[in-house]
Design a protein around this motif. Structure first.
Motif, PDB file in Angstrom:
ATOM      1  N   PRO A  21       8.950  13.127 -17.429  1.00 42.97           N
ATOM      2  CA  PRO A  21       9.112  12.731 -16.173  1.00 42.97           C
ATOM      3  C   PRO A  21       7.818  11.946 -15.658  1.00 42.97           C
ATOM      4  O   PRO A  21       8.209  10.752 -14.937  1.00 42.97           O
ATOM      5  N   PRO A  22       6.659  12.302 -15.947  1.00 44.14           N
ATOM      6  CA  PRO A  22       5.650  11.138 -15.315  1.00 44.14           C
ATOM      7  C   PRO A  22       5.758   9.752 -15.886  1.00 44.14           C
ATOM      8  O   PRO A  22       5.381   8.722 -15.491  1.00 44.14           O
ATOM      9  N   MET A  23       6.140   9.781 -17.330  1.00 42.08           N
ATOM     10  CA  MET A  23       6.600   8.756 -17.994  1.00 42.08           C
ATOM     11  C   MET A  23       7.454   7.782 -17.306  1.00 42.08           C
ATOM     12  O   MET A  23       7.508   6.511 -16.940  1.00 42.08           O
ATOM     13  N   SER A  24       8.673   8.345 -16.905  1.00 41.69           N
ATOM     14  CA  SER A  24       9.880   7.541 -16.314  1.00 41.69           C
ATOM     15  C   SER A  24       9.238   7.206 -14.814  1.00 41.69           C
ATOM     16  O   SER A  24       9.832   6.229 -14.432  1.00 41.69           O
ATOM     17  N   ILE A  25       8.347   7.976 -14.217  1.00 48.30           N
ATOM     18  CA  ILE A  25       7.936   7.353 -12.809  1.00 48.30           C
ATOM     19  C   ILE A  25       7.183   6.162 -12.939  1.00 48.30           C
ATOM     20  O   ILE A  25       7.595   5.249 -12.338  1.00 48.30           O
ATOM     21  N   THR A  26       6.491   5.887 -14.035  1.00 48.77           N
ATOM     22  CA  THR A  26       5.680   4.590 -13.848  1.00 48.77           C
ATOM     23  C   THR A  26       6.645   3.395 -14.385  1.00 48.77           C
ATOM     24  O   THR A  26       6.355   2.477 -14.073  1.00 48.77           O
ATOM     25  N   ARG A  27       7.824   4.004 -15.205  1.00 48.28           N
ATOM     26  CA  ARG A  27       8.759   3.002 -15.499  1.00 48.28           C
ATOM     27  C   ARG A  27       9.409   2.339 -14.148  1.00 48.28           C
ATOM     28  O   ARG A  27       9.392   1.250 -13.874  1.00 48.28           O
ATOM     29  N   GLY A  28       9.781   3.466 -13.405  1.00 39.58           N
ATOM     30  CA  GLY A  28      10.400   3.034 -12.170  1.00 39.58           C
ATOM     31  C   GLY A  28       9.401   2.241 -11.011  1.00 39.58           C
ATOM     32  O   GLY A  28      10.166   1.363 -10.366  1.00 39.58           O
ATOM     33  N   SER A  45       5.242  13.296   3.760  1.00 36.64           N
ATOM     34  CA  SER A  45       6.311  12.675   4.227  1.00 36.64           C
ATOM     35  C   SER A  45       6.940  11.652   3.219  1.00 36.64           C
ATOM     36  O   SER A  45       8.184  11.800   3.005  1.00 36.64           O
ATOM     37  N   LEU A  46       5.976  10.966   2.154  1.00 33.69           N
ATOM     38  CA  LEU A  46       6.681  10.472   1.151  1.00 33.69           C
ATOM     39  C   LEU A  46       7.387  11.262   0.021  1.00 33.69           C
ATOM     40  O   LEU A  46       8.264  11.012  -0.383  1.00 33.69           O
ATOM     41  N   ILE A  47       6.769  12.501  -0.299  1.00 35.64           N
ATOM     42  CA  ILE A  47       7.235  13.339  -1.039  1.00 35.64           C
ATOM     43  C   ILE A  47       8.585  13.915  -0.791  1.00 35.64           C
ATOM     44  O   ILE A  47       9.779  13.884  -1.505  1.00 35.64           O
ATOM     45  N   PHE A  48       8.778  13.814   0.644  1.00 35.22           N
ATOM     46  CA  PHE A  48      10.005  14.471   1.032  1.00 35.22           C
ATOM     47  C   PHE A  48      11.184  13.298   0.867  1.00 35.22           C
ATOM     48  O   PHE A  48      12.225  13.597   0.855  1.00 35.22           O
ATOM     49  N   SER A  85       2.446   9.761  -5.150  1.00 33.16           N
ATOM     50  CA  SER A  85       3.271  11.079  -4.666  1.00 33.16           C
ATOM     51  C   SER A  85       4.165  11.649  -5.687  1.00 33.16           C
ATOM     52  O   SER A  85       4.455  12.702  -5.901  1.00 33.16           O
ATOM     53  N   GLY A  86       4.816  10.640  -6.205  1.00 35.93           N
ATOM     54  CA  GLY A  86       5.975  10.729  -7.060  1.00 35.93           C
ATOM     55  C   GLY A  86       5.617  11.355  -8.461  1.00 35.93           C
ATOM     56  O   GLY A  86       6.135  12.149  -8.723  1.00 35.93           O
ATOM     57  N   MET A  87       4.487  10.981  -8.757  1.00 38.14           N
ATOM     58  CA  MET A  87       3.780  11.519  -9.939  1.00 38.14           C
ATOM     59  C   MET A  87       3.524  13.094  -9.800  1.00 38.14           C
ATOM     60  O   MET A  87       3.836  13.951 -10.688  1.00 38.14           O
ATOM     61  N   TYR A  88       3.090  13.549  -8.682  1.00 35.85           N
ATOM     62  CA  TYR A  88       2.850  15.099  -8.580  1.00 35.85           C
ATOM     63  C   TYR A  88       4.169  15.781  -8.652  1.00 35.85           C
ATOM     64  O   TYR A  88       4.264  16.797  -9.071  1.00 35.85           O
ATOM     65  N   VAL A  89       5.239  15.063  -7.734  1.00 35.71           N
ATOM     66  CA  VAL A  89       6.526  15.570  -7.556  1.00 35.71           C
ATOM     67  C   VAL A  89       7.033  15.970  -9.359  1.00 35.71           C
ATOM     68  O   VAL A  89       7.576  17.087  -9.765  1.00 35.71           O
ATOM     69  N   SER A  90       7.116  14.801 -10.158  1.00 40.14           N
ATOM     70  CA  SER A  90       7.588  14.599 -11.298  1.00 40.14           C
ATOM     71  C   SER A  90       6.855  15.552 -12.312  1.00 40.14           C
ATOM     72  O   SER A  90       7.396  16.189 -13.301  1.00 40.14           O
ATOM     73  N   MET A  91       5.595  15.897 -12.280  1.00 41.07           N
ATOM     74  CA  MET A  91       4.879  16.651 -13.107  1.00 41.07           C
ATOM     75  C   MET A  91       5.216  18.173 -12.851  1.00 41.07           C
ATOM     76  O   MET A  91       5.343  18.913 -13.855  1.00 41.07           O
ATOM     77  N   GLY A 147       0.995  -1.193   0.002  1.00 38.17           N
ATOM     78  CA  GLY A 147      -0.112  -0.202  -0.045  1.00 38.17           C
ATOM     79  C   GLY A 147       0.552   1.095   0.020  1.00 38.17           C
ATOM     80  O   GLY A 147       0.461   2.098  -0.554  1.00 38.17           O
ATOM     81  N   VAL A 148       1.993   1.149   0.781  1.00 43.63           N
ATOM     82  CA  VAL A 148       2.895   2.366   0.837  1.00 43.63           C
ATOM     83  C   VAL A 148       3.507   2.470  -0.619  1.00 43.63           C
ATOM     84  O   VAL A 148       3.589   3.947  -0.986  1.00 43.63           O
ATOM     85  N   SER A 149       3.642   1.481  -1.313  1.00 41.81           N
ATOM     86  CA  SER A 149       4.464   1.456  -2.549  1.00 41.81           C
ATOM     87  C   SER A 149       3.446   2.344  -3.678  1.00 41.81           C
ATOM     88  O   SER A 149       3.989   3.058  -4.364  1.00 41.81           O
TER      89      SER A 149
END
Length: 550
Positions: free
Chosen positions: A152-159, A250-253, A107-113, A99-101
């Motif tokens: 960036p959002p594309m790369s987030i999904t890859r990761g 916390s996750l974004i940080f 959260s990573g998607m917000y940052v990358s966009m 669930g955390v993953s």
């Protein structure tokens, strides 16, 4: 007691074999995707250079300048987040916290966009400054800003998918990205140069804009993969730990904290290329009375022409690097020191097995392959031969740096890279004084060797690597590669006596037997002396039986 110990030993051995199998399978997918996309990204050069005609050398230099700047902005825009996400997802999955993953991904998607928008705007606005006095570079930088917006959002999904060890979607997306990109850039270049009889600068600008078109293709593939695996991920979330509450902030940080070192570390090779881009022209003017045309021509030889070809074999290394991060992170999360040591040794030996013969093979057929791609040029062939050997420390850096990140040694890795950059600056002028156009490659190779030594020494101090056990395989790889190199060189010389090696078509038909002979020699030796069995597993035995190799 012994029975319990034996059971534990069997479990450890089974886990080690499972991790090695994951490494081999994951590496196969990521290497296939990376290499195939690199091959497509190199093969387009043949028609592209032909259609640009006499402007091709200047166009290559312009393309390289724009892409070097774009690569840095792309690293900042993605903020190293894909690799950080891959590592953190593997970490939480290893703790059964699926669930955390998923929360992490959102959260990573917000940052990358947000980063994509900011970096794209800066590229548009600061293009004049970044061009360093070359007006032709400005439209190229601005055309690449569109790609920075969506990658960036594309790369987030890859990761995210790599964190689950699903490497196939990443590999497929890389392939589709290149196909879309190359189709657009070739169509645009043909239209501008052959139909419109237009400007070569416009052709290059459209060719670089193709990165945006390619990204759209990759997004389609990754979205499909995400939807395909969504049910499986939902089941893992339901079956995993559910009493964990982690805030978005916390996750974004955590993402940003993990990602900053990734920006610097993953940009290592690009940083060295940017040093060349901004220091090569003034140093060349200092060393002699060279015109801008001559400087650009020499710069194109190592920064674009040779780079396009040796980066194909470096992509073998980057494929393995992408696999190493989540596996090492998972072992670190479980505090499995023995597992980490095994993973490092597996990754290093696999790297040697792929990279050394690939580099030496490229050097052996350098004249033929360079002629096929760019037409015969003695200086270009010399640069490519030299670059093929320098690709080994560059590829080693890609794998070793990724492993340092996988075990969370980011700060130490940044220090080592800093040492490498300082050495690069110190060696740049002396190397260029000695070997002129080969100087930047030599300075980069030597600096990377120092960085690699520091990384391996660090691994050995912490995990006590079994270099003695690795030595047999490493020596076999080196020995077989040298034998293959000599045989291929002889074959190419003999073919050259019958067929002219200076024409594009004759060079192509000379290249094919050279590549086939090289592959057959190395594969035969690897199977005959059981090297392939040790590295790739028991399946190689059945292959040896089928091929009637004792």
């Amino acid at each position: 007691m012994k029975t319990g110990e034996n059971a534990t030993g069997h479990q450890t051995e089974s886990a080690s074999k499972n991790a090695q199998a994951k490494m081999v399978t994951g590496s196969a997918w990521m290497t296939a995707g990376s290499v195939t996309s690199r091959l497509i990204g190199a093969l387009y050069v043949i028609p592209w250079v032909t259609w640009l005609g006499t402007y091709s050398t200047q166009a290559n230099a312009l393309f390289a300048k724009g892409y070097n700047i774009y690569s840095i902005f792309l690293q900042v825009a993605t903020a190293g987040i894909p690799s950080a996400i891959s590592k953190m997802v593997a970490h939480y999955n290893g703790l059964d916290e699926y669930g955390v993953s998923r929360h992490l991904y959102h959260s990573g998607m917000y940052v990358s966009m947000a980063m994509g928008i900011i970096c794209s705007i800066i590229m548009f606005g600061a293009a004049g400054i970044l061009a360093a006095g070359d007006p032709n570079v400005i439209p190229v930088i601005r055309s690449l800003a569109w790609a920075v917006l969506v990658i960036p959002p594309m790369s987030i999904t890859r990761g995210f998918l790599q964190g689950y060890n699903w490497m196939a979607p990443s590999a497929m997306s890389q392939f589709v990205e290149q196909v879309f990109r190359v189709i657009y850039m070739l169509a645009a270049t043909f239209f501008v140069m052959k139909i419109q009889k237009g400007s070569w600068v416009v052709a290059v600008t459209q060719s670089t804009f193709a990165a945006f078109i390619g990204a759209i293709g990759a997004i389609i593939v990754l979205t499909s993969a995400y939807l395909h695996h969504r049910r499986e991920m939902n089941e893992l979330v339901q079956g995993g730990k559910r009493d964990i509450s982690v805030s978005t902030f916390s996750l974004i940080f955590k993402i940003i904290y993990q990602a900053i070192p990734f920006i610097v570390i993953e940009s290592g090779i690009i940083i060295f290329q940017l040093i060349d881009q901004y220091t090569f022209p003034p140093i060349m003017r200092m060393l002699g009375h060279y015109t801008n045309y001559q400087i650009n021509a020499v710069y194109a030889l190592f920064s674009f022409n040779a780079n396009k070809l040796y980066m194909i074999i470096i992509s073998f290394a980057t494929g393995m690097a992408a696999t190493a991060i989540p596996l090492l992170s998972e072992a670190r999360a479980q505090n499995d020191t023995e597992g980490i040591r095994k993973q490092i040794e597996n990754a290093l030996t696999l790297f040697y097995f792929v990279m050394i013969p690939a580099s030496m093979g490229l050097a052996a057929v350098a004249q033929q392959i360079y002629t096929v791609f760019y037409r015969y040029d003695a200086a270009g062939v010399t640069v490519l031969e030299f670059a093929a050997f320098m690709a080994i420390p560059l590829g080693m850096y890609s794998v070793a740096a990724a492993m340092m990140q996988g075990i969370s040694e980011n700060k130490r890795m940044m220090t080592y890279l800093g040492v490498g950059v300082i050495i690069k600056f110190i060696l740049q002028i002396p190397c260029m004084m000695i070997v002129k156009g080969l100087g930047p490659l030599l300075a980069t190779g030597l600096a990377m060797m120092v960085v690699n030594y520091l990384i391996l020494h660090s691994f050995n101090m912490e995990f006590n690597l079994h270099f003695n056990e690795m030595a047999k395989s490493t020596n076999q790889i080196l020995g077989f590669s040298i034998i293959m190199f000599v045989i291929v060189k002889v074959v190419m010389l003999l073919i050259g006596m019958i067929v002219s090696p200076y024409g594009r078509y004759t060079a192509f038909f000379s290249l094919i037997p050279g590549v086939i002979v090289g592959m057959l020699v190395f594969i035969y030796l690897a199977l005959r002396y059981r090297l392939a069995d040790n590295l790739l597993g028991p399946r190689m035995e059945s292959l040896r039986v089928k091929l009637h190799i004792k």
